[in-house]
Design an enzyme around this catalytic site. Structure first.
Site, mmCIF file in Angstrom:
data_model
loop_
_atom_site.group_PDB
_atom_site.id
_atom_site.type_symbol
_atom_site.label_atom_id
_atom_site.label_comp_id
_atom_site.label_asym_id
_atom_site.label_seq_id
_atom_site.Cartn_x
_atom_site.Cartn_y
_atom_site.Cartn_z
ATOM 1 N N ASP A 151 0.840 -1.204 0.000
ATOM 2 C CA ASP A 151 0.000 0.000 0.000
ATOM 3 C C ASP A 151 0.872 1.249 0.000
ATOM 4 O O ASP A 151 1.930 1.272 0.626
ATOM 5 C CB ASP A 151 -0.895 -0.025 1.248
ATOM 6 C CG ASP A 151 -1.968 1.053 1.203
ATOM 7 O OD1 ASP A 151 -2.587 1.215 0.143
ATOM 8 O OD2 ASP A 151 -2.173 1.724 2.217
ATOM 9 N N HIS A 224 -7.357 -0.295 -9.733
ATOM 10 C CA HIS A 224 -7.224 0.738 -8.700
ATOM 11 C C HIS A 224 -6.139 1.744 -9.087
ATOM 12 O O HIS A 224 -6.326 2.962 -8.983
ATOM 13 C CB HIS A 224 -6.906 0.065 -7.364
ATOM 14 C CG HIS A 224 -6.756 1.037 -6.237
ATOM 15 N ND1 HIS A 224 -7.788 1.835 -5.808
ATOM 16 C CD2 HIS A 224 -5.682 1.361 -5.469
ATOM 17 C CE1 HIS A 224 -7.367 2.609 -4.810
ATOM 18 N NE2 HIS A 224 -6.091 2.336 -4.586
#
Length: 311
Positions: A151, A224
């Site tokens: 992330d 994403h």
């Protein structure tokens, strides 16, 4: 000749990552603003000083004031782009707004110290606010989200973090402050884990194991990465500094998504690109597996602003 001293930023805004975090969301009691202003200044200064005291555990934090509460607390002036959370919904994708008056964000590499400081802060606030929500975040594996993917890979590095996250001369009264957007995402991990790895990678736009971004030609428009890597009209990347961390228990878990930025537009454009998608409706397929439960908009002023307005 510019001889102004830069206002001091709150150190947690641009800090590097930590192992643990505590997120405290408060609503203020009625009519306490004249007591709350000096109280906030004390707490902000306390957090600032603890960064030295607990330097070996990389303690840092910041306080931010909610968009809907700002005018009650600070009467003189308002950050130029501070507005309520941009709630959005499309199909079964929902980015709701759930606003709070105050947000205290503290992080550290020792959980016990965080627990201690969170209690201290709540005591300093006693009688002025109500604690409405509390979450505790943690680093998962090597900086991965609970989906198993790394992330924040795109995050600005080094001094560039300040350039992205802190207001500059464009709004002088609020220089060194930061626009903060917080969303609590709950992941449906059992649904996610049933996907084959290649399908997961297509949804994210990166490989899972070694975190290599797909080549532009191979990147699905619904991935994403594709949906959040935006450029402005001049072709410059619209960046945010993510301070997100996984949170939760086995019962409910996900990501506390936290965006810090010198403007509020970059985040809003990203959210729009995820929820509504492009002109052909290509939205972020990660939202089929992760649901935003909250959405709140804040501003984290400089220490000097909080100090100056405390009287």
């Amino acid at each position: 000749m510019e001889n102004q001293v830069m206002p001091r930023e709150q150190l947690g805004v641009c800090a590097e990552g930590n192992l643990h975090s505590v997120y405290l969301m408060f609503n203020a009691n009625d009519g306490v603003e004249s007591q709350l202003r000096p109280c906030l200044a004390n707490i902000a200064q306390y957090i600032y000083e603890l960064s030295d005291q607990y330097a070996d555990t990389a303690f840092n934090g910041f306080i931010a004031v909610g968009a809907n509460y700002w005018d009650s607390l600070y009467l003189s002036n308002r950050p130029a782009e501070l507005k309520p959370f941009p709630a959005m919904t499309a199909g079964n994708r929902d980015a709701p707004a759930l606003e709070y008056d105050l947000f205290v964000h503290i992080r550290c590499d020792r959980f016990d110290i965080l627990h201690l400081i969170a209690n201290e802060i709540c005591q300093m606030f006693e009688g002025l606010v109500e604690l409405v929500d509390e979450e505790r975040g943690f680093r998962f594996m090597d900086n991965r989200d609970l989906t198993g993917f790394v992330d924040g890979t795109e995050n600005p590095k080094g001094r560039h973090r300040q350039e992205v996250a802190l207001v500059g001369d464009e709004d002088k009264d609020f220089k060194s402050g930061s626009y903060v957007h917080v969303q609590k995402f709950a992941h449906n991990l059992s649904k996610w884990h049933r996907l084959p790895q290649k399908k997961q990678e297509d949804i994210i736009g990166r490989t899972k194991q070694d975190n290599i971004e797909y080549a532009a030609a191979d990147k699905p428009l619904t991935s994403h990465v594709k949906r959040v890597n935006l450029k402005d009209l001049q072709g410059n990347p619209m960046e945010i500094l993510r301070q997100s961390m996984p949170y939760g228990t086995v019962k409910e878990q996900g990501l506390m998504f936290i965006s810090n930025c010198r403007n509020s537009d970059n985040f809003e454009q990203m959210l729009n690109s995820m929820v509504h998608g492009d002109e052909h409706g290509n939205h972020d397929h990660l939202l089929h597996f992760s649901q935003a439960l909250t959405g709140a908009s804040f501003f984290a002023p400089s220490l000097d602003f909080i100090e100056r307005e405390s009287h």
